[in-house]
Design an enzyme around this catalytic site. Structure first.
Site, PDB file in Angstrom:
ATOM      1  N   PHE A   1      -9.160  11.532  10.847  1.00 42.93           N
ATOM      2  CA  PHE A   1      -9.024  10.507   9.811  1.00 42.93           C
ATOM      3  C   PHE A   1      -7.777  10.718   8.945  1.00 42.93           C
ATOM      4  O   PHE A   1      -7.625  10.075   7.908  1.00 42.93           O
ATOM      5  CB  PHE A   1     -10.307  10.410   8.982  1.00 42.93           C
ATOM      6  CG  PHE A   1     -11.515  10.112   9.831  1.00 42.93           C
ATOM      7  CD1 PHE A   1     -11.483   9.072  10.763  1.00 42.93           C
ATOM      8  CD2 PHE A   1     -12.664  10.888   9.765  1.00 42.93           C
ATOM      9  CE1 PHE A   1     -12.575   8.811  11.582  1.00 42.93           C
ATOM     10  CE2 PHE A   1     -13.757  10.634  10.578  1.00 42.93           C
ATOM     11  CZ  PHE A   1     -13.721   9.597  11.501  1.00 42.93           C
TER      12      PHE A   1
ATOM     13  N   HIS B   1      13.589  -8.796  -5.909  1.00 44.36           N
ATOM     14  CA  HIS B   1      12.416  -9.610  -6.250  1.00 44.36           C
ATOM     15  C   HIS B   1      12.437  -9.980  -7.730  1.00 44.36           C
ATOM     16  O   HIS B   1      11.936  -9.236  -8.570  1.00 44.36           O
ATOM     17  CB  HIS B   1      11.142  -8.830  -5.930  1.00 44.36           C
ATOM     18  CG  HIS B   1      11.029  -8.415  -4.499  1.00 44.36           C
ATOM     19  ND1 HIS B   1      11.772  -7.385  -3.963  1.00 44.36           N
ATOM     20  CD2 HIS B   1      10.265  -8.895  -3.494  1.00 44.36           C
ATOM     21  CE1 HIS B   1      11.471  -7.249  -2.684  1.00 44.36           C
ATOM     22  NE2 HIS B   1      10.561  -8.150  -2.360  1.00 44.36           N
TER      23      HIS B   1
ATOM     24  N   ARG C   1     -12.195  26.716   9.933  1.00 43.41           N
ATOM     25  CA  ARG C   1     -12.708  25.998   8.747  1.00 43.41           C
ATOM     26  C   ARG C   1     -13.534  26.956   7.873  1.00 43.41           C
ATOM     27  O   ARG C   1     -13.506  26.871   6.651  1.00 43.41           O
ATOM     28  CB  ARG C   1     -13.526  24.769   9.139  1.00 43.41           C
ATOM     29  CG  ARG C   1     -14.773  25.081   9.926  1.00 43.41           C
ATOM     30  CD  ARG C   1     -15.622  23.839  10.177  1.00 43.41           C
ATOM     31  NE  ARG C   1     -16.698  24.139  11.111  1.00 43.41           N
ATOM     32  CZ  ARG C   1     -17.875  23.567  11.090  1.00 43.41           C
ATOM     33  NH1 ARG C   1     -18.151  22.643  10.201  1.00 43.41           N
ATOM     34  NH2 ARG C   1     -18.791  23.894  11.978  1.00 43.41           N
TER      35      ARG C   1
ATOM     36  N   HIS D   1     -12.106  20.039  12.310  1.00 46.59           N
ATOM     37  CA  HIS D   1     -12.516  19.371  13.550  1.00 46.59           C
ATOM     38  C   HIS D   1     -11.258  18.854  14.247  1.00 46.59           C
ATOM     39  O   HIS D   1     -11.084  17.666  14.455  1.00 46.59           O
ATOM     40  CB  HIS D   1     -13.523  18.263  13.261  1.00 46.59           C
ATOM     41  CG  HIS D   1     -14.812  18.790  12.677  1.00 46.59           C
ATOM     42  ND1 HIS D   1     -14.849  19.460  11.486  1.00 46.59           N
ATOM     43  CD2 HIS D   1     -16.087  18.764  13.134  1.00 46.59           C
ATOM     44  CE1 HIS D   1     -16.098  19.823  11.228  1.00 46.59           C
ATOM     45  NE2 HIS D   1     -16.866  19.416  12.219  1.00 46.59           N
TER      46      HIS D   1
ATOM     47  N   HIS E   1       7.723  -3.775  -5.608  1.00 50.09           N
ATOM     48  CA  HIS E   1       8.826  -4.704  -5.311  1.00 50.09           C
ATOM     49  C   HIS E   1       9.410  -5.282  -6.601  1.00 50.09           C
ATOM     50  O   HIS E   1      10.554  -5.698  -6.627  1.00 50.09           O
ATOM     51  CB  HIS E   1       8.362  -5.821  -4.362  1.00 50.09           C
ATOM     52  CG  HIS E   1       7.222  -6.636  -4.902  1.00 50.09           C
ATOM     53  ND1 HIS E   1       5.916  -6.218  -4.825  1.00 50.09           N
ATOM     54  CD2 HIS E   1       7.189  -7.833  -5.543  1.00 50.09           C
ATOM     55  CE1 HIS E   1       5.127  -7.124  -5.385  1.00 50.09           C
ATOM     56  NE2 HIS E   1       5.868  -8.116  -5.833  1.00 50.09           N
TER      57      HIS E   1
ATOM     58  N   HIS F   1     -13.669  10.992  17.509  1.00 49.13           N
ATOM     59  CA  HIS F   1     -13.501  12.016  16.479  1.00 49.13           C
ATOM     60  C   HIS F   1     -12.529  13.124  16.882  1.00 49.13           C
ATOM     61  O   HIS F   1     -12.274  14.025  16.106  1.00 49.13           O
ATOM     62  CB  HIS F   1     -14.872  12.632  16.147  1.00 49.13           C
ATOM     63  CG  HIS F   1     -15.703  11.775  15.247  1.00 49.13           C
ATOM     64  ND1 HIS F   1     -15.906  10.442  15.481  1.00 49.13           N
ATOM     65  CD2 HIS F   1     -16.371  12.064  14.090  1.00 49.13           C
ATOM     66  CE1 HIS F   1     -16.676   9.946  14.517  1.00 49.13           C
ATOM     67  NE2 HIS F   1     -16.966  10.912  13.667  1.00 49.13           N
TER      68      HIS F   1
ATOM     69  N   ASP G   1      -1.203  -9.304  -6.875  1.00 52.66           N
ATOM     70  CA  ASP G   1      -2.229  -9.783  -5.932  1.00 52.66           C
ATOM     71  C   ASP G   1      -2.251  -8.913  -4.684  1.00 52.66           C
ATOM     72  O   ASP G   1      -3.309  -8.622  -4.130  1.00 52.66           O
ATOM     73  CB  ASP G   1      -1.917 -11.224  -5.515  1.00 52.66           C
ATOM     74  CG  ASP G   1      -1.853 -12.168  -6.695  1.00 52.66           C
ATOM     75  OD1 ASP G   1      -2.843 -12.263  -7.440  1.00 52.66           O
ATOM     76  OD2 ASP G   1      -0.795 -12.801  -6.878  1.00 52.66           O
TER      77      ASP G   1
ATOM     78  N   LEU H   1       2.028  -1.539  -1.083  1.00 52.70           N
ATOM     79  CA  LEU H   1       1.142  -2.128  -2.089  1.00 52.70           C
ATOM     80  C   LEU H   1      -0.197  -1.398  -2.151  1.00 52.70           C
ATOM     81  O   LEU H   1      -0.761  -1.021  -1.129  1.00 52.70           O
ATOM     82  CB  LEU H   1       0.940  -3.616  -1.803  1.00 52.70           C
ATOM     83  CG  LEU H   1       2.238  -4.436  -1.926  1.00 52.70           C
ATOM     84  CD1 LEU H   1       2.036  -5.857  -1.392  1.00 52.70           C
ATOM     85  CD2 LEU H   1       2.724  -4.477  -3.366  1.00 52.70           C
TER      86      LEU H   1
ATOM     87  N   GLU I   1     -11.054   8.232   2.351  1.00 53.36           N
ATOM     88  CA  GLU I   1      -9.926   9.121   2.668  1.00 53.36           C
ATOM     89  C   GLU I   1      -8.616   8.634   2.053  1.00 53.36           C
ATOM     90  O   GLU I   1      -7.832   9.418   1.525  1.00 53.36           O
ATOM     91  CB  GLU I   1      -9.748   9.259   4.193  1.00 53.36           C
ATOM     92  CG  GLU I   1     -10.819  10.055   4.906  1.00 53.36           C
ATOM     93  CD  GLU I   1     -12.026   9.219   5.289  1.00 53.36           C
ATOM     94  OE1 GLU I   1     -12.101   8.023   4.920  1.00 53.36           O
ATOM     95  OE2 GLU I   1     -12.922   9.764   5.976  1.00 53.36           O
TER      96      GLU I   1
ATOM     97  N   SER J   1     -18.879  20.215   6.189  1.00 50.61           N
ATOM     98  CA  SER J   1     -18.102  20.353   7.423  1.00 50.61           C
ATOM     99  C   SER J   1     -16.721  20.924   7.170  1.00 50.61           C
ATOM    100  O   SER J   1     -16.195  21.686   7.965  1.00 50.61           O
ATOM    101  CB  SER J   1     -17.929  18.990   8.105  1.00 50.61           C
ATOM    102  OG  SER J   1     -19.180  18.447   8.441  1.00 50.61           O
TER     103      SER J   1
ATOM    104  N   HIS K   1       9.648 -15.177  -5.294  1.00 50.56           N
ATOM    105  CA  HIS K   1       9.063 -13.840  -5.113  1.00 50.56           C
ATOM    106  C   HIS K   1      10.112 -12.798  -4.730  1.00 50.56           C
ATOM    107  O   HIS K   1      10.227 -11.766  -5.382  1.00 50.56           O
ATOM    108  CB  HIS K   1       7.959 -13.873  -4.039  1.00 50.56           C
ATOM    109  CG  HIS K   1       7.641 -12.522  -3.481  1.00 50.56           C
ATOM    110  ND1 HIS K   1       6.671 -11.705  -4.011  1.00 50.56           N
ATOM    111  CD2 HIS K   1       8.202 -11.816  -2.454  1.00 50.56           C
ATOM    112  CE1 HIS K   1       6.650 -10.562  -3.343  1.00 50.56           C
ATOM    113  NE2 HIS K   1       7.563 -10.605  -2.385  1.00 50.56           N
TER     114      HIS K   1
HETATM  115  C1  LIG Z   1       1.291  -2.271   2.243  1.00 46.85           C
HETATM  116  C2  LIG Z   1       2.307  -3.337   2.081  1.00 46.85           C
HETATM  117  N1  LIG Z   1       2.238  -4.426   2.862  1.00 46.85           N
HETATM  118  C3  LIG Z   1       3.174  -5.388   2.777  1.00 46.85           C
HETATM  119  C4  LIG Z   1       4.205  -5.276   1.901  1.00 46.85           C
HETATM  120  C5  LIG Z   1       5.291  -6.344   1.843  1.00 46.85           C
HETATM  121  N2  LIG Z   1       5.124  -7.132   0.587  1.00 46.85           N
HETATM  122  C6  LIG Z   1       5.842  -6.848  -0.500  1.00 46.85           C
HETATM  123  S1  LIG Z   1       5.453  -7.825  -1.798  1.00 46.85           S
HETATM  124  C7  LIG Z   1       4.323  -8.677  -0.886  1.00 46.85           C
HETATM  125  C8  LIG Z   1       3.549  -9.804  -1.498  1.00 46.85           C
HETATM  126  C9  LIG Z   1       2.861  -9.351  -2.726  1.00 46.85           C
HETATM  127  O1  LIG Z   1       2.350 -10.402  -3.436  1.00 46.85           O
HETATM  128  P1  LIG Z   1       2.040 -10.207  -4.968  1.00 46.85           P
HETATM  129  O2  LIG Z   1       1.436  -8.899  -5.206  1.00 46.85           O
HETATM  130  O3  LIG Z   1       1.295 -11.400  -5.427  1.00 46.85           O
HETATM  131  O4  LIG Z   1       3.469 -10.141  -5.631  1.00 46.85           O
HETATM  132  P2  LIG Z   1       4.255 -11.334  -6.327  1.00 46.85           P
HETATM  133  O5  LIG Z   1       4.413 -12.403  -5.315  1.00 46.85           O
HETATM  134  O6  LIG Z   1       3.430 -11.759  -7.467  1.00 46.85           O
HETATM  135  O7  LIG Z   1       5.564 -10.722  -6.725  1.00 46.85           O
HETATM  136  C10 LIG Z   1       4.260  -8.173   0.402  1.00 46.85           C
HETATM  137  C11 LIG Z   1       3.381  -8.704   1.455  1.00 46.85           C
HETATM  138  C12 LIG Z   1       4.240  -4.120   1.095  1.00 46.85           C
HETATM  139  N3  LIG Z   1       5.211  -3.900   0.225  1.00 46.85           N
HETATM  140  N4  LIG Z   1       3.265  -3.188   1.192  1.00 46.85           N
END
Ligand SMILES: Cc1ncc(C[n+]2csc(CCOP(=O)(O)OP(=O)(O)O)c2C)c(N)n1
Length: 662
Positions: free
Chosen positions: A435, A29, A355, A459, A69, A471, A156, A120, A409, A382, A260
């Protein structure tokens, strides 16, 4: 060379190392490192406190690349700054087997990586835990020894993930003012413009959650520096929304999703070299720029020396305690406290829910281990995770040892990882086992990162009764046992609960889950044994004098059923034995001889567990009998549910007799 020009060339060094490494690996990336290079250059050359010669210095600032990434941003920085684990060769081996430069940053591969990121939002959650840990440690050891910031670079995607809200609202509430998040606001994700999926006013969202917010042009070094300076002085955590261009400098792909997550390609790279005036060969950093980076790497050497002097000046006890906690060693009195309590339990033979047993055990643990930090996701009463020693942490008082995580959580589990990674603390928390699904991604990462975090999850089955199938865990034991390097415990009584707690605390290299009951259970261990029997994962609880016709295996609350069934079989003249199985994982780690001996050779093998069968064939074989669940539970008083689903002594006895007669 003007300051601006020097800055730009230093930032370009990051950009081209990322471009070249991604091109060489034919994957990766480049967009984020190219877009965020200016931010990173300002942060690392002017603000971040770190020492490449001592990457684990306890009082370093933490930097979390939540948008994992963009890993080449981090690897480039670590190389440029002179971290030993990241020579140029490592960058040339980006994403190859055995390289420290994995696809996404992985904690433990090379010193300088603070946490594993990639999923992410997790990094943001970890950073909240690191910032909490900093405040807790500062309160305990003073600003002289603990005084650092936690910086995050988030994209993002990190902000779009649900975990971000849990993380940032907790941080805002706790006023973690030394947490500084820089948002790489480039408006691009994989599918295209962020605007096709999201119209959140992120700055307003952070502000609404109690954050200080700043806006900045992410390519203006002076603006970035001014914003970080303001953030450092804030009494709240700060979001710096930095407008950037993804793939900055790429002539046709900058500002688009094309940059990207794919190599730029030869033509675009040539164009980028021209646009950014970087006429150097791949992986070549001109010596004046490499020198400038290496000098930046020495920036905090003085700060480190001064810190070391302050540390040396501290009294012996403080120094020893600080080092012990950071090494992760348990205090000397721990083992004896466990043995003393175990003796008491053998005498008293209490009947109680596990517990409650855990609460009693924690009373002992928290009395001798000052670095445990408890908590619960709004289920304190709990989960029974709070003890007399653990006063709540509040926004204005971090002297406590208990965190009310709120109904978060996922944020809790991610923060716990961050606390463990920070060092000096042993986080444990509380939640309902059902959970675990809500925090599974963070539990998995704790396992991947070899972090000691302990999840008390109560639980744990249909035994919780009236709350019903939403639950009642059914598949969760199997699902958690499936995570590598996670130890899943399901203790059968208070003595096993004590043993499982001991094992969780003594395991410095991985997380543990303690699955505990709501309903009362009798003591199964009748005599005092100094040895931790649960450490074997499974052990013979009741042996048979004659060759046993029937062996009953069970975990947790179903050990009681197994014992009752055993007694009835023996009364009927059928030789039987009972094996308690608090942990599959620890059993697998035993010798082949031990495992064979425990499993035994009874013609009839039965497992009893109020969950699905998956995994039990290891003990009972394909033709073994399983008494447990095959679908979801139901809402009713728990004794009726055990009858309804046929998880009873009578069912075990009947199944055994039927098989023996067959
Ligand atoms: C939980 C999760 N879902 C999906 C992905 C796959 N993924 C990696 S980067 C990305 C897009 C991220 O966009 P942004 O944060 O804007 O990064 P940029 O394009 O600016 O490098 C996705 C969907 C991931 N790494 N983690």
């Amino acid at each position: 060379m003007s300051d601006l020009e020097k800055h730009q060339r230093m930032a370009n060094a990051i950009r081209f190392l990322a471009i070249d490494a991604v091109e060489q690996a034919k994957s990766g990336h480049p967009g984020l490192p190219m877009g965020a290079a200016d931010i990173a250059t300002v942060l690392f050359t002017e603000f971040l406190k770190f020492d490449p010669t001592a990457p684990n210095w306890a009082d370093r600032d933490r930097f979390v690349l939540s948008a994992g990434h963009g890993s080449m941003l981090l690897y480039s920085l670590l190389y440029l700054l002179g971290y030993e684990d990241f020579p140029l060769e490592e960058l040339k081996n980006f994403r190859q087997l055995g390289a420290k430069t994995a696809g996404h940053p992985e904690f433990g591969h090379g010193a300088g990586i603070e946490t594993t990121t990639g999923p992410l939002g997790q990094g943001l959650g970890n950073a909240v835990g690191m910032a909490i840990a900093e405040r807790l440690q500062e309160e305990r050891f003073g600003k002289e020894l603990v005084n650092h910031y936690t910086y995050v670079l988030a994209g993002d995607g990190c902000l779009m993930e649900g975990i971000s809200q849990e993380a940032l609202s907790l941080a805002g509430h706790l006023k973690l003012n030394k947490l500084i998040v820089i948002w790489d606001d480039n408006g691009i994700s994989i599918d295209g413009a962020v605007s096709i999926t999201d119209s959140t006013d992120q700055v307003a969202r952070f502000a609404a959650s109690g954050w200080n917010t700043l806006n900045v042009d992410g390519h203006d070094p002076d603006g970035i520096a001014a914003a970080i300076r303001q953030a450092q002085a804030s009494d709240k955590p700060t979001l710096i929304a930095a407008k950037t261009t993804i793939g900055f400098g790429a002539p046709t792909k900058a500002g688009t999703a094309k940059v990207h997550g794919a190599p730029l390609g030869a033509e675009e790279i040539a164009g980028t070299r021209e646009t950014l005036n970087w006429p150097h060969e791949p992986f070549e950093v001109p010596s004046d720029i490499l020198d400038a980076w290496r000098i930046a790497g020495l920036r905090s050497a003085h700060a480190h020396k001064d810190w070391q002097k302050r540390f040396n000046d501290a009294d012996t006890e403080t120094r020893a305690e600080f080092e012990r906690r950071n090494r992760g060693d348990l205090p000397a009195g721990f083992e004896q406290a466990v043995i003393d309590y175990k003796k008491k339990l053998a005498e008293e033979q209490p009947t109680m829910a596990t517990r409650k047993a855990s609460e009693a055990v924690l009373g002992v643990i928290n009395g001798v281990i000052p670095e445990t930090i408890g908590g619960s996701a709004d289920l304190t009463g709990s989960n029974n995770t709070k003890t007399a020693q653990t006063n709540p942490v509040t926004p204005d008082d971090f002297s406590g040892r208990y965190i009310h995580y709120g109904i978060r959580e996922h944020g809790m589990a991610a923060a716990m990882n961050g606390m463990a990674l920070h060092g000096g603390l042993i986080p444990y928390s509380g939640g309902f086992l059902i959970f675990s699904d809500y925090c599974r991604p963070s539990i998995r990462l704790a396992a991947l990162m070899n972090q000691r975090v302990i999840h008390v999850m109560t639980h744990d089955s249909i035994g919780l009764g009236e709350d019903g199938p939403t639950h009642q865990p059914v598949e969760h034991f199997a699902a958690l046992r499936a995570i590598p390097n996670l130890t899943f415990f399901r203790p059968a009584d208070i003595t096993e609960t004590l043993e499982c707690w001991q094992l969780s605390l003594e395991n410095k290299d991985g997380p543990s889950v303690l699955a505990l009951t709501r309903q009362n259970l009798p003591s199964q261990r009748k005599t005092f044994e100094e040895k931790n029997l649960s450490a074997n994962g499974a052990y013979v609880l009741i042996e048979s004098e004659d060759d046993a016709a029937v062996t009953i295996f069970a975990s947790g609350s179903e050990v009681e059923i197994a014992v009752d069934a055993h007694n009835e079989l023996v009364d009927a003249g059928i030789a039987a034995r009972v094996v308690s199985v608090p942990s599959f994982e620890l059993f697998e780690a035993q010798s082949a001889d031990y495992k064979e001996a425990v499993i035994g050779s009874s013609p009839v093998k039965i497992a009893v567990e109020a969950g699905i069968r998956m995994g039990w064939d290891r003990f009972i074989g394909n033709d073994g009998l399983f008494i447990g669940m095959t679908g979801f539970g139901a809402s009713a008083p728990y004794k009726e549910l055990y009858e309804h689903f046929g998880i009873t002594k009578d069912a075990v006895v009947a199944a055994a007799k039927e098989k023996l007669d067959a």
